[in-house]
Design a protein around this motif. Structure first.
Motif, PDB file in Angstrom:
ATOM      1  N   SER A 197       6.788  22.135 -25.185  1.00 42.52           N
ATOM      2  CA  SER A 197       6.802  21.591 -23.833  1.00 42.52           C
ATOM      3  C   SER A 197       8.232  21.272 -23.413  1.00 42.52           C
ATOM      4  O   SER A 197       9.131  21.125 -24.258  1.00 42.52           O
ATOM      5  N   LEU A 198       8.445  21.132 -22.116  1.00 43.50           N
ATOM      6  CA  LEU A 198       9.765  20.768 -21.618  1.00 43.50           C
ATOM      7  C   LEU A 198      10.181  19.403 -22.169  1.00 43.50           C
ATOM      8  O   LEU A 198      11.353  19.204 -22.531  1.00 43.50           O
ATOM      9  N   ASP A 199       9.248  18.460 -22.243  1.00 41.45           N
ATOM     10  CA  ASP A 199       9.576  17.142 -22.792  1.00 41.45           C
ATOM     11  C   ASP A 199      10.081  17.241 -24.231  1.00 41.45           C
ATOM     12  O   ASP A 199      11.061  16.581 -24.604  1.00 41.45           O
ATOM     13  N   THR A 200       9.394  18.056 -25.043  1.00 39.39           N
ATOM     14  CA  THR A 200       9.807  18.210 -26.441  1.00 39.39           C
ATOM     15  C   THR A 200      11.174  18.868 -26.539  1.00 39.39           C
ATOM     16  O   THR A 200      12.020  18.470 -27.345  1.00 39.39           O
ATOM     17  N   HIS A 201      11.392  19.875 -25.700  1.00 37.43           N
ATOM     18  CA  HIS A 201      12.698  20.545 -25.704  1.00 37.43           C
ATOM     19  C   HIS A 201      13.818  19.562 -25.376  1.00 37.43           C
ATOM     20  O   HIS A 201      14.854  19.529 -26.060  1.00 37.43           O
ATOM     21  N   LEU A 202      13.628  18.751 -24.349  1.00 37.71           N
ATOM     22  CA  LEU A 202      14.661  17.799 -23.957  1.00 37.71           C
ATOM     23  C   LEU A 202      14.842  16.704 -25.014  1.00 37.71           C
ATOM     24  O   LEU A 202      15.971  16.262 -25.266  1.00 37.71           O
ATOM     25  N   ALA A 203      13.756  16.300 -25.643  1.00 40.03           N
ATOM     26  CA  ALA A 203      13.864  15.312 -26.716  1.00 40.03           C
ATOM     27  C   ALA A 203      14.629  15.886 -27.902  1.00 40.03           C
ATOM     28  O   ALA A 203      15.414  15.181 -28.554  1.00 40.03           O
ATOM     29  N   ASN A 204      14.400  17.156 -28.191  1.00 32.20           N
ATOM     30  CA  ASN A 204      15.149  17.840 -29.247  1.00 32.20           C
ATOM     31  C   ASN A 204      16.640  17.812 -28.936  1.00 32.20           C
ATOM     32  O   ASN A 204      17.467  17.449 -29.781  1.00 32.20           O
ATOM     33  N   LEU A 205      17.002  18.179 -27.720  1.00 40.98           N
ATOM     34  CA  LEU A 205      18.415  18.135 -27.333  1.00 40.98           C
ATOM     35  C   LEU A 205      18.977  16.717 -27.472  1.00 40.98           C
ATOM     36  O   LEU A 205      20.087  16.522 -27.981  1.00 40.98           O
ATOM     37  N   GLY A 206      18.207  15.746 -27.022  1.00 36.54           N
ATOM     38  CA  GLY A 206      18.682  14.371 -27.017  1.00 36.54           C
ATOM     39  C   GLY A 206      18.850  13.775 -28.401  1.00 36.54           C
ATOM     40  O   GLY A 206      19.516  12.746 -28.557  1.00 36.54           O
ATOM     41  N   SER A 207      18.271  14.409 -29.422  1.00 35.94           N
ATOM     42  CA  SER A 207      18.412  13.915 -30.794  1.00 35.94           C
ATOM     43  C   SER A 207      19.662  14.457 -31.476  1.00 35.94           C
ATOM     44  O   SER A 207      19.913  14.150 -32.646  1.00 35.94           O
ATOM     45  N   ARG A 208      20.462  15.235 -30.761  1.00 37.43           N
ATOM     46  CA  ARG A 208      21.700  15.768 -31.334  1.00 37.43           C
ATOM     47  C   ARG A 208      22.794  14.704 -31.293  1.00 37.43           C
ATOM     48  O   ARG A 208      22.880  13.903 -30.361  1.00 37.43           O
ATOM     49  N   SER A 209      23.651  14.749 -32.285  1.00 41.38           N
ATOM     50  CA  SER A 209      24.685  13.717 -32.394  1.00 41.38           C
ATOM     51  C   SER A 209      25.616  13.708 -31.195  1.00 41.38           C
ATOM     52  O   SER A 209      26.116  12.631 -30.811  1.00 41.38           O
ATOM     53  N   ALA A 210      25.872  14.863 -30.582  1.00 41.25           N
ATOM     54  CA  ALA A 210      26.776  14.912 -29.432  1.00 41.25           C
ATOM     55  C   ALA A 210      26.287  14.015 -28.305  1.00 41.25           C
ATOM     56  O   ALA A 210      27.089  13.423 -27.565  1.00 41.25           O
ATOM     57  N   PHE A 211      24.956  13.894 -28.160  1.00 45.82           N
ATOM     58  CA  PHE A 211      24.393  13.010 -27.138  1.00 45.82           C
ATOM     59  C   PHE A 211      24.238  11.580 -27.640  1.00 45.82           C
ATOM     60  O   PHE A 211      24.416  10.626 -26.878  1.00 45.82           O
ATOM     61  N   LEU A 212      23.904  11.415 -28.902  1.00 41.83           N
ATOM     62  CA  LEU A 212      23.620  10.089 -29.426  1.00 41.83           C
ATOM     63  C   LEU A 212      24.834   9.165 -29.390  1.00 41.83           C
ATOM     64  O   LEU A 212      24.679   7.935 -29.350  1.00 41.83           O
ATOM     65  N   VAL A 213      26.029   9.746 -29.402  1.00 40.59           N
ATOM     66  CA  VAL A 213      27.236   8.917 -29.380  1.00 40.59           C
ATOM     67  C   VAL A 213      27.696   8.603 -27.955  1.00 40.59           C
ATOM     68  O   VAL A 213      28.662   7.856 -27.766  1.00 40.59           O
ATOM     69  N   LEU A 214      27.008   9.155 -26.938  1.00 43.30           N
ATOM     70  CA  LEU A 214      27.376   8.887 -25.556  1.00 43.30           C
ATOM     71  C   LEU A 214      26.768   7.565 -25.072  1.00 43.30           C
ATOM     72  O   LEU A 214      25.790   7.070 -25.639  1.00 43.30           O
ATOM     73  N   GLU A 215      27.347   7.027 -24.002  1.00 45.26           N
ATOM     74  CA  GLU A 215      26.735   5.871 -23.341  1.00 45.26           C
ATOM     75  C   GLU A 215      25.410   6.296 -22.701  1.00 45.26           C
ATOM     76  O   GLU A 215      25.235   7.452 -22.300  1.00 45.26           O
ATOM     77  N   GLU A 216      24.488   5.360 -22.599  1.00 41.55           N
ATOM     78  CA  GLU A 216      23.152   5.657 -22.073  1.00 41.55           C
ATOM     79  C   GLU A 216      23.208   6.297 -20.693  1.00 41.55           C
ATOM     80  O   GLU A 216      22.470   7.250 -20.407  1.00 41.55           O
ATOM     81  N   ALA A 217      24.085   5.811 -19.823  1.00 46.38           N
ATOM     82  CA  ALA A 217      24.176   6.367 -18.466  1.00 46.38           C
ATOM     83  C   ALA A 217      24.624   7.823 -18.496  1.00 46.38           C
ATOM     84  O   ALA A 217      24.145   8.643 -17.703  1.00 46.38           O
ATOM     85  N   ASP A 218      25.533   8.151 -19.400  1.00 51.39           N
ATOM     86  CA  ASP A 218      25.997   9.533 -19.517  1.00 51.39           C
ATOM     87  C   ASP A 218      24.882  10.443 -20.014  1.00 51.39           C
ATOM     88  O   ASP A 218      24.725  11.573 -19.536  1.00 51.39           O
ATOM     89  N   ARG A 219      24.127   9.961 -20.980  1.00 53.87           N
ATOM     90  CA  ARG A 219      22.996  10.757 -21.473  1.00 53.87           C
ATOM     91  C   ARG A 219      21.978  10.977 -20.357  1.00 53.87           C
ATOM     92  O   ARG A 219      21.494  12.096 -20.152  1.00 53.87           O
ATOM     93  N   ARG A 220      21.632   9.905 -19.663  1.00 48.60           N
ATOM     94  CA  ARG A 220      20.609   9.995 -18.624  1.00 48.60           C
ATOM     95  C   ARG A 220      21.023  10.975 -17.528  1.00 48.60           C
ATOM     96  O   ARG A 220      20.203  11.771 -17.055  1.00 48.60           O
ATOM     97  N   ALA A 221      22.279  10.954 -17.140  1.00 48.68           N
ATOM     98  CA  ALA A 221      22.750  11.841 -16.077  1.00 48.68           C
ATOM     99  C   ALA A 221      22.561  13.305 -16.451  1.00 48.68           C
ATOM    100  O   ALA A 221      22.127  14.117 -15.624  1.00 48.68           O
ATOM    101  N   PHE A 222      22.866  13.643 -17.697  1.00 50.76           N
ATOM    102  CA  PHE A 222      22.694  15.037 -18.117  1.00 50.76           C
ATOM    103  C   PHE A 222      21.226  15.435 -18.077  1.00 50.76           C
ATOM    104  O   PHE A 222      20.870  16.501 -17.556  1.00 50.76           O
ATOM    105  N   PHE A 223      20.347  14.607 -18.610  1.00 47.87           N
ATOM    106  CA  PHE A 223      18.955  15.008 -18.763  1.00 47.87           C
ATOM    107  C   PHE A 223      18.187  15.012 -17.447  1.00 47.87           C
ATOM    108  O   PHE A 223      17.235  15.785 -17.303  1.00 47.87           O
ATOM    109  N   VAL A 224      18.582  14.192 -16.496  1.00 46.33           N
ATOM    110  CA  VAL A 224      17.969  14.289 -15.167  1.00 46.33           C
ATOM    111  C   VAL A 224      18.256  15.656 -14.560  1.00 46.33           C
ATOM    112  O   VAL A 224      17.353  16.347 -14.058  1.00 46.33           O
ATOM    113  N   ASP A 225      19.520  16.070 -14.610  1.00 49.80           N
ATOM    114  CA  ASP A 225      19.893  17.378 -14.059  1.00 49.80           C
ATOM    115  C   ASP A 225      19.270  18.505 -14.856  1.00 49.80           C
ATOM    116  O   ASP A 225      18.785  19.501 -14.281  1.00 49.80           O
TER     117      ASP A 225
END
Length: 253
Positions: A197-225
């Protein structure tokens, strides 16, 4: 941001990692058996950087006697829930908490890059029995799939990291980059895919270290787009993720 900080970041998303990360195809374990010159059934295996147990579960399904090594407390907690019958010890590949000559196979699934090969290679060789093997592998980007290639570039740009080259290293370069020079190494690349599913795909991306070290607002901005963009590409809410597993197997001298 240091490599150590990125390696430690997975604990913050351990449940998300367990729920969304891809597994590995059966053909991978066929090749591990072929290159290691032994069956997994009955083999004593140490799965290092085991995370939430994705590879450990598949190794056990092939009949291996698995012990896991994992540095992260939350990741180890997810592992214990998923695989209560498999022993797990805290530690990392640079100083394995395992006895000398105690294992037939030492595996690193998606975790070798967090080690220092100058320390982790000798440690793996110490733990392996005579005739044993070190197997390391990664699910890597399928750059020939246009939407995946473009997404990779967007992620690199947003996270401020260097995009990976679309040209895969030669066998000799891959061995050198992995720090395995001087060992007898066999390499194989295996293509596979999964539909999620799209949700699972985005959750997979979000579990990568490149995103995990970002501020929450930066992560959210990417995933909304990214959600809006992918919803147009995959209107039926099913995303086909394609991977190329890069496998290296080194035999103990």
């Amino acid at each position: 941001m240091t490599a150590r900080s990125r390696a430690q970041s997975f604990d913050a998303a351990a449940a998300q990692y367990a729920a969304s990360r891809p597994a590995y195809p059966a053909a991978l374990f066929d090749r591990v058996e072929e290159f290691a010159c032994r069956r997994l059934a009955g083999a004593r295996v140490a799965d290092v950087g085991a995370g939430t147990g994705i590879a450990s579960a598949l190794l056990r399904e092939r009949g291996a006697d698995v012990i896991a090594v994992e540095p992260g407390e939350a990741m180890a907690g997810e592992f214990r829930q998923a695989l209560p019958g498999v022993p797990i010890v805290r530690g990392d590949g640079n100083a394995l908490p395992l006895a000398t000559a105690s294992r037939d196979l030492v595996t690193y699934a998606q975790s070798w890059q967090w080690t220092d090969p100058g320390r982790s290679v000798p440690e793996a060789m110490r733990v392996l029995r005579a005739g044993g093997a070190l197997a390391i592998w990664w699910n890597t980007t399928a750059f020939d799939v246009p939407w995946i290639r473009e997404q990779h570039r967007r992620i690199a740009h947003h996270c401020g990291v260097k995009p990976r080259s679309a040209v895969r290293p030669s066998d000799d370069d891959a061995v050198r980059l992995a720090g395995l020079t001087g060992l007898r190494v066999t390499r194989r690349q295996l293509r596979w895919s999964r539909a999620v599913s799209l949700d699972t795909h985005l959750a997979n991306l979000g579990s990568r270290s490149a995103f995990l070290v970002l501020e929450e607002a930066d992560r959210r901005a990417f995933f909304v787009d990214e959600r809006e963009r992918l919803a147009r590409t995959f209107p039926h809410d099913e995303v086909t993720e394609t991977y190329v597993v890069d496998l290296l197997v080194a035999l103990r001298p």
